[in-house]
Design a protein around this motif. Structure first.
Motif, PDB file in Angstrom:
ATOM      1  N   LYS A 154      35.170  50.383  33.954  1.00  0.00           N
ATOM      2  CA  LYS A 154      34.989  50.958  32.626  1.00  0.00           C
ATOM      3  C   LYS A 154      36.195  51.793  32.203  1.00  0.00           C
ATOM      4  O   LYS A 154      36.581  51.779  31.039  1.00  0.00           O
ATOM      5  CB  LYS A 154      33.729  51.821  32.599  1.00  0.00           C
ATOM      6  N   GLY A 155      36.793  52.528  33.144  1.00  0.00           N
ATOM      7  CA  GLY A 155      37.944  53.377  32.818  1.00  0.00           C
ATOM      8  C   GLY A 155      39.110  52.573  32.284  1.00  0.00           C
ATOM      9  O   GLY A 155      39.753  52.965  31.296  1.00  0.00           O
ATOM     10  N   TYR A 156      39.402  51.438  32.908  1.00  0.00           N
ATOM     11  CA  TYR A 156      40.477  50.569  32.430  1.00  0.00           C
ATOM     12  C   TYR A 156      40.161  50.064  31.030  1.00  0.00           C
ATOM     13  O   TYR A 156      41.015  50.108  30.137  1.00  0.00           O
ATOM     14  CB  TYR A 156      40.676  49.381  33.380  1.00  0.00           C
ATOM     15  N   LEU A 157      38.943  49.577  30.830  1.00  0.00           N
ATOM     16  CA  LEU A 157      38.564  49.055  29.511  1.00  0.00           C
ATOM     17  C   LEU A 157      38.655  50.137  28.444  1.00  0.00           C
ATOM     18  O   LEU A 157      39.173  49.895  27.352  1.00  0.00           O
ATOM     19  CB  LEU A 157      37.145  48.470  29.563  1.00  0.00           C
ATOM     20  N   GLN A 158      38.172  51.343  28.753  1.00  0.00           N
ATOM     21  CA  GLN A 158      38.216  52.442  27.787  1.00  0.00           C
ATOM     22  C   GLN A 158      39.652  52.781  27.435  1.00  0.00           C
ATOM     23  O   GLN A 158      39.985  52.982  26.257  1.00  0.00           O
ATOM     24  CB  GLN A 158      37.501  53.677  28.344  1.00  0.00           C
ATOM     25  N   ASN A 159      40.532  52.838  28.435  1.00  0.00           N
ATOM     26  CA  ASN A 159      41.953  53.130  28.170  1.00  0.00           C
ATOM     27  C   ASN A 159      42.573  52.066  27.276  1.00  0.00           C
ATOM     28  O   ASN A 159      43.365  52.382  26.379  1.00  0.00           O
ATOM     29  CB  ASN A 159      42.739  53.230  29.481  1.00  0.00           C
ATOM     30  N   GLN A 160      42.237  50.810  27.502  1.00  0.00           N
ATOM     31  CA  GLN A 160      42.786  49.727  26.674  1.00  0.00           C
ATOM     32  C   GLN A 160      42.266  49.821  25.247  1.00  0.00           C
ATOM     33  O   GLN A 160      43.030  49.656  24.296  1.00  0.00           O
ATOM     34  CB  GLN A 160      42.424  48.364  27.286  1.00  0.00           C
ATOM     35  N   VAL A 161      40.982  50.089  25.090  1.00  0.00           N
ATOM     36  CA  VAL A 161      40.387  50.223  23.760  1.00  0.00           C
ATOM     37  C   VAL A 161      41.012  51.407  23.024  1.00  0.00           C
ATOM     38  O   VAL A 161      41.376  51.303  21.848  1.00  0.00           O
ATOM     39  CB  VAL A 161      38.849  50.375  23.862  1.00  0.00           C
ATOM     40  N   ASP A 162      41.184  52.536  23.735  1.00  0.00           N
ATOM     41  CA  ASP A 162      41.750  53.734  23.112  1.00  0.00           C
ATOM     42  C   ASP A 162      43.191  53.543  22.667  1.00  0.00           C
ATOM     43  O   ASP A 162      43.626  54.133  21.674  1.00  0.00           O
ATOM     44  CB  ASP A 162      41.673  54.922  24.081  1.00  0.00           C
ATOM     45  N   SER A 163      43.947  52.726  23.396  1.00  0.00           N
ATOM     46  CA  SER A 163      45.367  52.558  23.073  1.00  0.00           C
ATOM     47  C   SER A 163      45.660  51.276  22.291  1.00  0.00           C
ATOM     48  O   SER A 163      46.824  50.952  22.049  1.00  0.00           O
ATOM     49  CB  SER A 163      46.196  52.571  24.362  1.00  0.00           C
ATOM     50  N   ALA A 164      44.625  50.569  21.862  1.00  0.00           N
ATOM     51  CA  ALA A 164      44.800  49.256  21.236  1.00  0.00           C
ATOM     52  C   ALA A 164      45.540  49.299  19.904  1.00  0.00           C
ATOM     53  O   ALA A 164      46.268  48.366  19.580  1.00  0.00           O
ATOM     54  CB  ALA A 164      43.444  48.580  21.035  1.00  0.00           C
ATOM     55  N   GLY A 165      45.353  50.347  19.129  1.00  0.00           N
ATOM     56  CA  GLY A 165      45.958  50.369  17.790  1.00  0.00           C
ATOM     57  C   GLY A 165      45.448  49.188  16.991  1.00  0.00           C
ATOM     58  O   GLY A 165      44.246  48.953  16.898  1.00  0.00           O
ATOM     59  N   ASP A 166      46.370  48.378  16.443  1.00  0.00           N
ATOM     60  CA  ASP A 166      46.000  47.204  15.660  1.00  0.00           C
ATOM     61  C   ASP A 166      45.888  45.936  16.507  1.00  0.00           C
ATOM     62  O   ASP A 166      45.655  44.856  15.978  1.00  0.00           O
ATOM     63  CB  ASP A 166      47.013  46.964  14.542  1.00  0.00           C
ATOM     64  N   SER A 167      46.086  46.069  17.815  1.00  0.00           N
ATOM     65  CA  SER A 167      46.031  44.897  18.688  1.00  0.00           C
ATOM     66  C   SER A 167      44.595  44.457  18.944  1.00  0.00           C
ATOM     67  O   SER A 167      43.686  45.277  19.023  1.00  0.00           O
ATOM     68  CB  SER A 167      46.682  45.206  20.038  1.00  0.00           C
ATOM     69  N   LEU A 168      44.429  43.162  19.075  1.00  0.00           N
ATOM     70  CA  LEU A 168      43.152  42.582  19.458  1.00  0.00           C
ATOM     71  C   LEU A 168      43.136  42.510  20.982  1.00  0.00           C
ATOM     72  O   LEU A 168      44.006  41.876  21.581  1.00  0.00           O
ATOM     73  CB  LEU A 168      42.995  41.190  18.847  1.00  0.00           C
ATOM     74  N   MET A 169      42.172  43.160  21.602  1.00  0.00           N
ATOM     75  CA  MET A 169      42.098  43.242  23.064  1.00  0.00           C
ATOM     76  C   MET A 169      40.938  42.362  23.529  1.00  0.00           C
ATOM     77  O   MET A 169      39.779  42.648  23.213  1.00  0.00           O
ATOM     78  CB  MET A 169      41.878  44.686  23.502  1.00  0.00           C
ATOM     79  N   LEU A 170      41.261  41.304  24.290  1.00  0.00           N
ATOM     80  CA  LEU A 170      40.250  40.322  24.675  1.00  0.00           C
ATOM     81  C   LEU A 170      40.099  40.181  26.186  1.00  0.00           C
ATOM     82  O   LEU A 170      41.068  40.344  26.931  1.00  0.00           O
ATOM     83  CB  LEU A 170      40.601  38.949  24.107  1.00  0.00           C
ATOM     84  N   VAL A 171      38.883  39.841  26.591  1.00  0.00           N
ATOM     85  CA  VAL A 171      38.590  39.439  27.958  1.00  0.00           C
ATOM     86  C   VAL A 171      38.124  37.991  27.887  1.00  0.00           C
ATOM     87  O   VAL A 171      37.099  37.687  27.277  1.00  0.00           O
ATOM     88  CB  VAL A 171      37.494  40.311  28.599  1.00  0.00           C
ATOM     89  N   VAL A 172      38.903  37.095  28.485  1.00  0.00           N
ATOM     90  CA  VAL A 172      38.536  35.677  28.560  1.00  0.00           C
ATOM     91  C   VAL A 172      37.483  35.561  29.654  1.00  0.00           C
ATOM     92  O   VAL A 172      37.698  35.999  30.780  1.00  0.00           O
ATOM     93  CB  VAL A 172      39.771  34.808  28.875  1.00  0.00           C
ATOM     94  N   VAL A 173      36.336  34.990  29.319  1.00  0.00           N
ATOM     95  CA  VAL A 173      35.188  35.010  30.222  1.00  0.00           C
ATOM     96  C   VAL A 173      35.075  33.711  31.024  1.00  0.00           C
ATOM     97  O   VAL A 173      34.988  32.621  30.463  1.00  0.00           O
ATOM     98  CB  VAL A 173      33.884  35.260  29.427  1.00  0.00           C
ATOM     99  N   ASP A 174      35.076  33.858  32.357  1.00  0.00           N
ATOM    100  CA  ASP A 174      34.801  32.779  33.315  1.00  0.00           C
ATOM    101  C   ASP A 174      35.616  31.511  33.067  1.00  0.00           C
ATOM    102  O   ASP A 174      35.084  30.391  33.083  1.00  0.00           O
ATOM    103  CB  ASP A 174      33.301  32.460  33.351  1.00  0.00           C
TER     104      ASP A 174
END
Length: 135
Positions: free
Chosen positions: A65-85
């Motif tokens: 969760k900490g990694y995801l939260q840091n990425q979301v917080d620093s995303a700015g205008d970027s689209l942050m995706l997790v490709v699933v399986d």
């Protein structure tokens, strides 16, 4: 046009190449918005299958969760995706959820996450283009 709300099992793991999380190479969405993506896996069987398709020496690691939260917080205008399986590094199509949706699913202990993005491999550029899933 209607958006499709597809669901996938919530990713709990990533694959690391050394200290780096790996993900598909994604084309810029436009000059103002980039896309950053990582591969996420809901179970060992999925990342084992993916690893067999790769020449890299990959190590599974919890998608925390900490990694995801840091990425979301620093995303700015970027689209942050997790490709699933994903089944491998050269799949013609990949399904993805936003990092924010994966974080929310993990926080709520949800077994599934909404997968609203599709990545399509472009052989001319050797990267993926991103679209919203539509009907």
């Amino acid at each position: 046009m209607h958006l499709i709300e597809m669901m996938a099992c919530t990713p709990r793991y990533v694959l690391m190449d050394g200290n780096s999380r790996i993900g598909p190479k994604v084309a810029l969405l436009n000059s103002d918005c980039s896309c950053i993506s990582i591969y996420g896996f809901s179970a060992k069987s999925f990342y084992d299958k993916f690893s067999l398709q790769s020449d890299l020496s990959l190590t599974p690691y919890p998608l925390v969760k900490g990694y995801l939260q840091n990425q979301v917080d620093s995303a700015g205008d970027s689209l942050m995706l997790v490709v699933v399986d994903a089944a491998g590094v050269d799949e013609p199509f990949l399904d993805a959820a936003t990092m924010e949706a994966v974080l929310e699913a993990q926080e709520n202990k949800a077994s599934h996450v909404a997968v609203n993005y599709r990545l399509a491999f472009d052989q001319k550029t050797n990267d993926y283009t991103v679209t919203k899933s539509v009907l």
